[in-house]
Design a protein around this motif. Structure first.
Motif, PDB file in Angstrom:
ATOM      1  N   PRO A   1      26.929  15.472   5.020  1.00 47.67           N
ATOM      2  CA  PRO A   1      27.075  14.014   4.941  1.00 47.67           C
ATOM      3  C   PRO A   1      26.279  13.312   6.030  1.00 47.67           C
ATOM      4  O   PRO A   1      26.360  13.674   7.201  1.00 47.67           O
ATOM      5  N   GLY A   2      25.487  12.323   5.626  1.00 48.44           N
ATOM      6  CA  GLY A   2      24.734  11.540   6.581  1.00 48.44           C
ATOM      7  C   GLY A   2      23.480  12.212   7.101  1.00 48.44           C
ATOM      8  O   GLY A   2      22.801  11.647   7.969  1.00 48.44           O
ATOM      9  N   LYS A   3      23.182  13.392   6.577  1.00 45.20           N
ATOM     10  CA  LYS A   3      22.002  14.119   7.043  1.00 45.20           C
ATOM     11  C   LYS A   3      21.026  14.343   5.894  1.00 45.20           C
ATOM     12  O   LYS A   3      21.389  14.289   4.714  1.00 45.20           O
ATOM     13  N   GLU A   4      19.808  14.618   6.251  1.00 42.60           N
ATOM     14  CA  GLU A   4      18.796  14.912   5.254  1.00 42.60           C
ATOM     15  C   GLU A   4      18.983  16.326   4.701  1.00 42.60           C
ATOM     16  O   GLU A   4      19.582  17.191   5.342  1.00 42.60           O
ATOM     17  N   ARG A   5      18.463  16.528   3.509  1.00 40.89           N
ATOM     18  CA  ARG A   5      18.493  17.860   2.920  1.00 40.89           C
ATOM     19  C   ARG A   5      17.677  18.825   3.782  1.00 40.89           C
ATOM     20  O   ARG A   5      16.593  18.488   4.250  1.00 40.89           O
ATOM     21  N   GLU A   6      18.196  20.019   3.931  1.00 46.19           N
ATOM     22  CA  GLU A   6      17.593  21.020   4.817  1.00 46.19           C
ATOM     23  C   GLU A   6      17.336  22.308   4.047  1.00 46.19           C
ATOM     24  O   GLU A   6      18.206  22.766   3.300  1.00 46.19           O
ATOM     25  N   GLY A   7      16.172  22.860   4.237  1.00 47.70           N
ATOM     26  CA  GLY A   7      15.877  24.152   3.631  1.00 47.70           C
ATOM     27  C   GLY A   7      16.569  25.266   4.384  1.00 47.70           C
ATOM     28  O   GLY A   7      16.450  25.352   5.605  1.00 47.70           O
ATOM     29  N   VAL A   8      17.295  26.094   3.673  1.00 49.44           N
ATOM     30  CA  VAL A   8      18.077  27.167   4.287  1.00 49.44           C
ATOM     31  C   VAL A   8      17.377  28.508   4.147  1.00 49.44           C
ATOM     32  O   VAL A   8      17.195  29.237   5.116  1.00 49.44           O
ATOM     33  N   ALA A   9      17.005  28.835   2.926  1.00 43.98           N
ATOM     34  CA  ALA A   9      16.378  30.130   2.665  1.00 43.98           C
ATOM     35  C   ALA A   9      15.666  30.069   1.330  1.00 43.98           C
ATOM     36  O   ALA A   9      15.994  29.241   0.482  1.00 43.98           O
ATOM     37  N   CYS A  10      14.708  30.947   1.161  1.00 40.61           N
ATOM     38  CA  CYS A  10      14.056  31.031  -0.135  1.00 40.61           C
ATOM     39  C   CYS A  10      13.601  32.459  -0.374  1.00 40.61           C
ATOM     40  O   CYS A  10      13.421  33.234   0.577  1.00 40.61           O
ATOM     41  N   ILE A  11      13.446  32.769  -1.645  1.00 39.95           N
ATOM     42  CA  ILE A  11      13.003  34.098  -2.034  1.00 39.95           C
ATOM     43  C   ILE A  11      12.015  33.934  -3.176  1.00 39.95           C
ATOM     44  O   ILE A  11      12.259  33.172  -4.109  1.00 39.95           O
ATOM     45  N   SER A  12      10.916  34.633  -3.091  1.00 36.68           N
ATOM     46  CA  SER A  12       9.872  34.469  -4.094  1.00 36.68           C
ATOM     47  C   SER A  12      10.244  35.212  -5.373  1.00 36.68           C
ATOM     48  O   SER A  12      11.268  35.899  -5.451  1.00 36.68           O
ATOM     49  N   SER A  13       9.393  35.070  -6.352  1.00 36.39           N
ATOM     50  CA  SER A  13       9.637  35.681  -7.645  1.00 36.39           C
ATOM     51  C   SER A  13       9.830  37.188  -7.532  1.00 36.39           C
ATOM     52  O   SER A  13       9.034  37.877  -6.898  1.00 36.39           O
ATOM     53  N   ARG A  14      10.848  37.655  -8.147  1.00 34.57           N
ATOM     54  CA  ARG A  14      11.104  39.092  -8.164  1.00 34.57           C
ATOM     55  C   ARG A  14      10.027  39.822  -8.973  1.00 34.57           C
ATOM     56  O   ARG A  14       9.613  40.917  -8.627  1.00 34.57           O
ATOM     57  N   ILE A  15       9.563  39.180  -9.991  1.00 36.66           N
ATOM     58  CA  ILE A  15       8.601  39.825 -10.883  1.00 36.66           C
ATOM     59  C   ILE A  15       7.194  39.714 -10.340  1.00 36.66           C
ATOM     60  O   ILE A  15       6.404  40.645 -10.407  1.00 36.66           O
TER      61      ILE A  15
END
Length: 127
Positions: free
Chosen positions: A41-55
């Protein structure tokens, strides 16, 4: 129609663990990079983690600085997971998974690169 659905949110005490899941309908999840983002609440969206295509690339992974060493992103044939360990009060928020179509062999924490989003699952951290 692409639909992403997050699950696994809830109330957790500081120091505890929680695992979020991201499921998809209308697409084969393994073709795409998937990102996890959160917004308090009251904060900007934050990137936490990502994973590339498995294929396409065999799961390249990236983490936001605030969660490195505590969170782990992984995927299997059907789901993408976010394992949250040693949860802190500042980890509270709504967590979203999102799909990245362009260059799925790479993932990024730039939310503008993602074109489909789930509705979010809420993580509450309280003792």
């Amino acid at each position: 129609q692409v639909q992403l659905v997050e699950s696994g949110g809830g109330l957790v005490q500081p120091g505890e663990s929680l695992r979020l899941s991201c499921a998809a309908s209308g697409i084969t999840l393994g073709y795409y990079a998937i990102g996890w983002f959160r917004q308090a609440p009251g904060k900007e969206r934050e990137g936490v983690a990502c994973i590339s295509s498995r294929i396409a690339s065999g799961n390249r992974i990236s983490y936001g600085d605030s969660v490195k060493g505590r969170f782990t992103v992984s995927r299997d044939n059907a789901l993408v997971y976010l394992q949250m360990n040693n949860v802190k009060p500042e980890d509270a928020g709504v967590y979203y998974c999102a799909r990245k179509v362009v260059e799925p062999q790479f993932c990024t924490l730039d939310s503008s690169m993602y074109d489909a989003w789930g509705q979010g699952t809420t993580v509450t951290v309280s003792s």
